[in-house]
Design a protein around this motif. Sequence first.
Motif, PDB file in Angstrom:
ATOM      1  N   GLU A  54       0.822  -1.208   0.000  1.00  0.00           N
ATOM      2  CA  GLU A  54       0.000   0.000   0.000  1.00  0.00           C
ATOM      3  C   GLU A  54       0.857   1.259   0.000  1.00  0.00           C
ATOM      4  N   VAL A  55       1.921   1.249   0.777  1.00  0.00           N
ATOM      5  CA  VAL A  55       2.806   2.410   0.844  1.00  0.00           C
ATOM      6  C   VAL A  55       3.519   2.604  -0.492  1.00  0.00           C
ATOM      7  N   VAL A  56       3.990   1.525  -1.091  1.00  0.00           N
ATOM      8  CA  VAL A  56       4.685   1.631  -2.377  1.00  0.00           C
ATOM      9  C   VAL A  56       3.729   2.140  -3.451  1.00  0.00           C
ATOM     10  N   ARG A  57       2.497   1.656  -3.446  1.00  0.00           N
ATOM     11  CA  ARG A  57       1.517   2.131  -4.429  1.00  0.00           C
ATOM     12  C   ARG A  57       1.262   3.631  -4.247  1.00  0.00           C
ATOM     13  N   ALA A  58       1.021   4.046  -3.013  1.00  0.00           N
ATOM     14  CA  ALA A  58       0.765   5.465  -2.740  1.00  0.00           C
ATOM     15  C   ALA A  58       1.969   6.319  -3.123  1.00  0.00           C
ATOM     16  N   GLN A  59       3.153   5.846  -2.771  1.00  0.00           N
ATOM     17  CA  GLN A  59       4.381   6.585  -3.092  1.00  0.00           C
ATOM     18  C   GLN A  59       4.566   6.675  -4.604  1.00  0.00           C
ATOM     19  N   THR A  60       4.307   5.577  -5.307  1.00  0.00           N
ATOM     20  CA  THR A  60       4.462   5.551  -6.759  1.00  0.00           C
ATOM     21  C   THR A  60       3.486   6.512  -7.426  1.00  0.00           C
ATOM     22  N   LEU A  61       2.221   6.466  -7.023  1.00  0.00           N
ATOM     23  CA  LEU A  61       1.227   7.363  -7.605  1.00  0.00           C
ATOM     24  C   LEU A  61       1.588   8.821  -7.337  1.00  0.00           C
ATOM     25  N   SER A  62       2.064   9.104  -6.156  1.00  0.00           N
ATOM     26  CA  SER A  62       2.450  10.463  -5.794  1.00  0.00           C
ATOM     27  C   SER A  62       3.654  10.930  -6.610  1.00  0.00           C
ATOM     28  N   VAL A  63       4.658  10.101  -6.724  1.00  0.00           N
ATOM     29  CA  VAL A  63       5.867  10.463  -7.463  1.00  0.00           C
ATOM     30  C   VAL A  63       5.554  10.683  -8.941  1.00  0.00           C
ATOM     31  N   LEU A  64       4.707   9.822  -9.519  1.00  0.00           N
ATOM     32  CA  LEU A  64       4.368   9.950 -10.934  1.00  0.00           C
ATOM     33  C   LEU A  64       3.753  11.306 -11.264  1.00  0.00           C
ATOM     34  N   GLU A  65       3.040  11.897 -10.319  1.00  0.00           N
ATOM     35  CA  GLU A  65       2.405  13.213 -10.551  1.00  0.00           C
ATOM     36  C   GLU A  65       3.426  14.295 -10.880  1.00  0.00           C
ATOM     37  N   GLY A  66       4.611  14.194 -10.322  1.00  0.00           N
ATOM     38  CA  GLY A  66       5.601  15.255 -10.515  1.00  0.00           C
ATOM     39  C   GLY A  66       6.697  14.942 -11.509  1.00  0.00           C
ATOM     40  N   LEU A  67       6.612  13.802 -12.202  1.00  0.00           N
ATOM     41  CA  LEU A  67       7.690  13.424 -13.107  1.00  0.00           C
ATOM     42  C   LEU A  67       7.440  13.895 -14.530  1.00  0.00           C
ATOM     43  N   ASP A  68       8.532  14.202 -15.222  1.00  0.00           N
ATOM     44  CA  ASP A  68       8.431  14.527 -16.637  1.00  0.00           C
ATOM     45  C   ASP A  68       8.279  13.230 -17.430  1.00  0.00           C
ATOM     46  N   PRO A  69       7.941  13.311 -18.730  1.00  0.00           N
ATOM     47  CA  PRO A  69       7.673  12.103 -19.520  1.00  0.00           C
ATOM     48  C   PRO A  69       8.790  11.059 -19.516  1.00  0.00           C
ATOM     49  N   ASP A  70      10.055  11.490 -19.589  1.00  0.00           N
ATOM     50  CA  ASP A  70      11.162  10.531 -19.609  1.00  0.00           C
ATOM     51  C   ASP A  70      11.361   9.850 -18.257  1.00  0.00           C
ATOM     52  N   ARG A  71      11.180  10.594 -17.185  1.00  0.00           N
ATOM     53  CA  ARG A  71      11.351  10.000 -15.852  1.00  0.00           C
ATOM     54  C   ARG A  71      10.212   9.035 -15.518  1.00  0.00           C
ATOM     55  N   LYS A  72       9.029   9.278 -16.088  1.00  0.00           N
ATOM     56  CA  LYS A  72       7.937   8.320 -15.922  1.00  0.00           C
ATOM     57  C   LYS A  72       8.339   6.979 -16.534  1.00  0.00           C
ATOM     58  N   ARG A  73       9.002   7.035 -17.700  1.00  0.00           N
ATOM     59  CA  ARG A  73       9.487   5.809 -18.338  1.00  0.00           C
ATOM     60  C   ARG A  73      10.505   5.104 -17.442  1.00  0.00           C
ATOM     61  N   ILE A  74      11.408   5.864 -16.871  1.00  0.00           N
ATOM     62  CA  ILE A  74      12.443   5.286 -16.015  1.00  0.00           C
ATOM     63  C   ILE A  74      11.808   4.584 -14.817  1.00  0.00           C
ATOM     64  N   LEU A  75      10.830   5.229 -14.181  1.00  0.00           N
ATOM     65  CA  LEU A  75      10.154   4.618 -13.034  1.00  0.00           C
ATOM     66  C   LEU A  75       9.402   3.363 -13.451  1.00  0.00           C
ATOM     67  N   LEU A  76       8.692   3.415 -14.581  1.00  0.00           N
ATOM     68  CA  LEU A  76       7.967   2.233 -15.055  1.00  0.00           C
ATOM     69  C   LEU A  76       8.917   1.085 -15.381  1.00  0.00           C
ATOM     70  N   ARG A  77      10.033   1.393 -16.002  1.00  0.00           N
ATOM     71  CA  ARG A  77      11.011   0.334 -16.301  1.00  0.00           C
ATOM     72  C   ARG A  77      11.547  -0.280 -15.011  1.00  0.00           C
ATOM     73  N   PHE A  78      11.792   0.544 -13.998  1.00  0.00           N
ATOM     74  CA  PHE A  78      12.249   0.009 -12.710  1.00  0.00           C
ATOM     75  C   PHE A  78      11.208  -0.933 -12.118  1.00  0.00           C
ATOM     76  N   LEU A  79       9.946  -0.491 -12.100  1.00  0.00           N
ATOM     77  CA  LEU A  79       8.877  -1.328 -11.551  1.00  0.00           C
ATOM     78  C   LEU A  79       8.733  -2.616 -12.341  1.00  0.00           C
ATOM     79  N   TYR A  80       8.833  -2.519 -13.663  1.00  0.00           N
ATOM     80  CA  TYR A  80       8.703  -3.690 -14.528  1.00  0.00           C
ATOM     81  C   TYR A  80       9.879  -4.651 -14.332  1.00  0.00           C
ATOM     82  N   GLU A  81      11.088  -4.121 -14.388  1.00  0.00           N
ATOM     83  CA  GLU A  81      12.275  -4.969 -14.253  1.00  0.00           C
ATOM     84  C   GLU A  81      12.400  -5.564 -12.857  1.00  0.00           C
ATOM     85  N   SER A  82      11.759  -4.949 -11.890  1.00  0.00           N
ATOM     86  CA  SER A  82      11.737  -5.494 -10.525  1.00  0.00           C
ATOM     87  C   SER A  82      10.643  -6.540 -10.356  1.00  0.00           C
ATOM     88  N   GLY A  83       9.823  -6.736 -11.387  1.00  0.00           N
ATOM     89  CA  GLY A  83       8.753  -7.733 -11.335  1.00  0.00           C
ATOM     90  C   GLY A  83       7.546  -7.296 -10.527  1.00  0.00           C
TER      91      GLY A  83
END
Length: 132
Positions: A54-83
């Motif tokens: 729950e904390v990771v989901r809330a943190q992720t949603l919050s962080v995504l609000e302030g990221l530029d388009p390229d950093r959103k990709r970086i965060l998604l790739r991290f989440l994906y590559e982490s399984g």
Amino acid sequence: MSFLILAFPFRTLFPNPTSMIRVGDESAMNSSRGVRLFRDFSRQERTLHFSVQEVVRAQTLSVLEGLDPDRKRILLRFLYESGLIYKDKLVVSLAAANLSDANLSDANLSGADLSGANMQGATMPDGQKYED
């Protein structure tokens, strides 16, 4: 699941997040504090599992609000590559995540669960703009 704790800045929840144990982390196990934390974590694993999710989901949603388009990709790739966002083994739901205008070009996200995310204007891995 303890690797999730290391992935985000949880200083308010865990004052020293680097001392939280990653399975197989020998350096942390060499200290008496590491052994105590490992025992505490093992006893409460089921409870921590859900609260960390729950904390990771809330943190992720919050962080995504302030990221530029390229950093959103970086965060998604991290989440994906982490399984963490696989459809068949979802750990962190991205429902209601702000992925608008995200630059996902060249990001291998096959099998990722992006259902319910706001993808308005996102550039998809094939270079096409997302359309509803």
